[in-house]
Design an enzyme around this catalytic site. Structure first.
Site, PDB file in Angstrom:
ATOM      1  N   ASP A 141     -27.194  15.652 -23.882  1.00  0.00           N
ATOM      2  CA  ASP A 141     -28.063  15.643 -22.709  1.00  0.00           C
ATOM      3  C   ASP A 141     -27.333  15.318 -21.414  1.00  0.00           C
ATOM      4  O   ASP A 141     -27.957  15.024 -20.418  1.00  0.00           O
ATOM      5  CB  ASP A 141     -29.223  14.662 -22.928  1.00  0.00           C
ATOM      6  CG  ASP A 141     -28.759  13.223 -22.957  1.00  0.00           C
ATOM      7  OD1 ASP A 141     -27.675  12.965 -23.506  1.00  0.00           O
ATOM      8  OD2 ASP A 141     -29.473  12.359 -22.432  1.00  0.00           O
ATOM      9  N   GLU A 142     -26.008  15.356 -21.433  1.00  0.00           N
ATOM     10  CA  GLU A 142     -25.262  15.074 -20.206  1.00  0.00           C
ATOM     11  C   GLU A 142     -24.210  16.149 -19.982  1.00  0.00           C
ATOM     12  O   GLU A 142     -23.626  16.651 -20.933  1.00  0.00           O
ATOM     13  CB  GLU A 142     -24.542  13.710 -20.321  1.00  0.00           C
ATOM     14  CG  GLU A 142     -25.472  12.549 -20.565  1.00  0.00           C
ATOM     15  CD  GLU A 142     -24.723  11.219 -20.670  1.00  0.00           C
ATOM     16  OE1 GLU A 142     -23.594  11.121 -20.143  1.00  0.00           O
ATOM     17  OE2 GLU A 142     -25.263  10.297 -21.289  1.00  0.00           O
ATOM     18  N   ASP A 199     -27.694  13.832 -16.108  1.00  0.00           N
ATOM     19  CA  ASP A 199     -28.069  13.086 -17.316  1.00  0.00           C
ATOM     20  C   ASP A 199     -29.588  13.202 -17.490  1.00  0.00           C
ATOM     21  O   ASP A 199     -30.347  12.808 -16.609  1.00  0.00           O
ATOM     22  CB  ASP A 199     -27.659  11.615 -17.128  1.00  0.00           C
ATOM     23  CG  ASP A 199     -27.943  10.773 -18.360  1.00  0.00           C
ATOM     24  OD1 ASP A 199     -28.461  11.316 -19.357  1.00  0.00           O
ATOM     25  OD2 ASP A 199     -27.649   9.559 -18.318  1.00  0.00           O
TER      26      ASP A 199
HETATM   27 MG   LIG Z   1     -29.694  10.665 -21.030  1.00  0.00          MG
END
Ligand SMILES: [Mg+2]
Length: 423
Positions: free
Chosen positions: A105-106, A9
């Site tokens: 973003d993960e 993350d």
């Molecule tokens: Mg994040």
């Protein structure tokens, strides 16, 4: 056998990308915001200085300014975030073919069947170091034997940390946490659980699954399995790739662009990178978009549908420049520019020939760009440059439009050419 699952993350992703592109933002309270002119503009991301003022993601910019009058709000650059997101995805794919994105973003990575993958905590630490060194971003990684616990682990410690949730320690680490921390426990479910006095993940794990099925339906059983570390949901194969809808790039230059020549240099650099990425993905674009913002922060966005499709720098750059000329009034210098290509089609598909296509004339130039790609792949992005770009290279590297290369000194130069928009 225990599975080896990582969840990576990125920390404050949008804000971090903005800080990479503009390092001055690192030292001030800063947030990425929606359209500030509108009252309902909201905070999309913030850095840690802004967080210290109690600013929260999704609150209005107006509310955030009440808490921190000096807050610097920058507009979102989604194509930049997409660019970094793809770079990260490519990096993860070097470790396993099982990579599943979750938002921009993960990602989950499954290392279970990777021979020689070794200790997943070591891999997690290596990924963190590479993200830091290669992209100047930070991320948190959860390492576990289930998808849900891996995700919980990446939330557990931030920024730039690895958390292992193992069959040995999951009771100690996961069970005391609020039940709302568990993936897929939304606010409504959390309220329902609290009504029957389930406030922690451990309390959920201790419930009877039959009771939860009656109370929450089949989802209740899934949550109970998640809390007990027995969910066996798989990680998708990354060969199933997200459909790429657009390829673009943008920049805010260190010095404002004062004339068409400055703008052309920037458009050329942006188009060069966009075209290279299209070719790498075997895609061609049918529509070219450009946006520009002046030093007064006023801007426009325009697009043109082509009568042909292209993955070539010259065609993208010239179309973008034409759009700019028709639309920018030069009431002030230009601060930021973006070039984006959309309506993408696989270049492997049988091309629909049209008389406007002029394939015959285009083929030589296309071959040249293929050669340029090959040279760059071997020697780095700066190994071969257009003459007009050499003088502004350092400026663009500084702004992250071009990546630093391993060196290389030759360039494509048109001897004696002095025309203003030199190619
Ligand atoms: Mg994040």
């Amino acid at each position: 056998m225990n599975r080896k699952i990582l969840h990576v993350d990125q920390n404050c992703f949008f804000a971090s990308v903005e800080m990479v592109n503009n390092p001055e933002l690192r030292d001030v309270p800063m947030a990425v915001g929606g359209d500030e002119d509108k009252r309902h503009g909201i905070i999309l991301a913030k850095n840690r200085h802004a967080a210290a003022y109690g600013i929260k993601t999704a609150e209005t910019i107006w509310q955030a300014r009440q808490k921190c009058p000096g807050l610097v709000v920058v507009p979102a650059h989604h194509d930049q975030y997409g660019y970094y997101s793809e770079k990260l995805f490519d990096m993860y794919c070097q470790y396993t073919d099982r990579v599943e994105p979750y938002g921009m973003d993960e990602c989950w990575l499954d290392l279970t069947d990777i021979a020689g993958a070794g200790d997943p905590v070591r891999v997690a630490d290596e990924i963190r170091a590479r993200v830091r060194e290669e992209l100047h971003l930070t991320c948190s990684v959860g390492v576990s034997f289930t998808k849900i616990f891996a995700k919980l682990g990446s939330d557990y410690k931030k920024p730039d940390a690895t958390t292992l949730i193992s069959p040995e320690n999951y009771r100690a680490i996961a069970w005391p946490l609020p039940v709302g921390d568990l993936l897929f426990v939304g606010r409504a479910t959390q309220r329902k659980l609290e009504k029957i006095n389930i406030r922690t993940i451990g309390a959920l794990a201790a419930m009877s699954p039959d009771y939860l099925r009656d109370y929450l339906g089949v989802n209740g059983v899934k949550l109970w399995m998640s809390a007990n570390g027995t969910d066996d949901s798989e990680i998708a194969n990354c060969m199933y790739k997200r459909m790429v809808k657009s390829v673009g790039n943008s920049t805010t230059t260190a010095r404002d662009m004062m004339n068409e020549r400055d703008v052309w240099q920037t458009i050329l650099a942006l188009s060069d990178q966009v075209a290279g990425r299209l070719r790498k993905k075997h895609l061609q674009a049918q529509t070219i978009q450009i946006w520009a913002r002046g030093s007064d922060l006023q801007g426009f966005e325009r697009q043109k549908r082509l009568s042909f499709r292209t993955d070539r720098t010259d065609e993208i750059a010239k179309t973008a420049m034409r759009l700019f000329r028709f639309n920018y009034l030069w009431e002030c210098p230009v601060r930021s520019l973006g070039v984006r290509t959309t309506q993408l089609i696989s270049s492997d598909e049988e091309r629909q020939r049209s008389i406007f296509d002029a394939d015959f004339r285009r083929s030589g130039a296309t071959e040249l760009e293929t050669v340029i790609d090959r040279i760059r792949m071997q020697h780095g992005d700066l190994a071969i440059r257009r003459g007009v770009q050499l003088e502004c290279d350092s400026k663009l590297v500084e702004n992250g439009v071009l990546s630093q290369s391993r060196g290389g000194f030759s360039s494509v130069r048109e001897p004696g050419s002095r025309t203003d928009l030199r190619w």
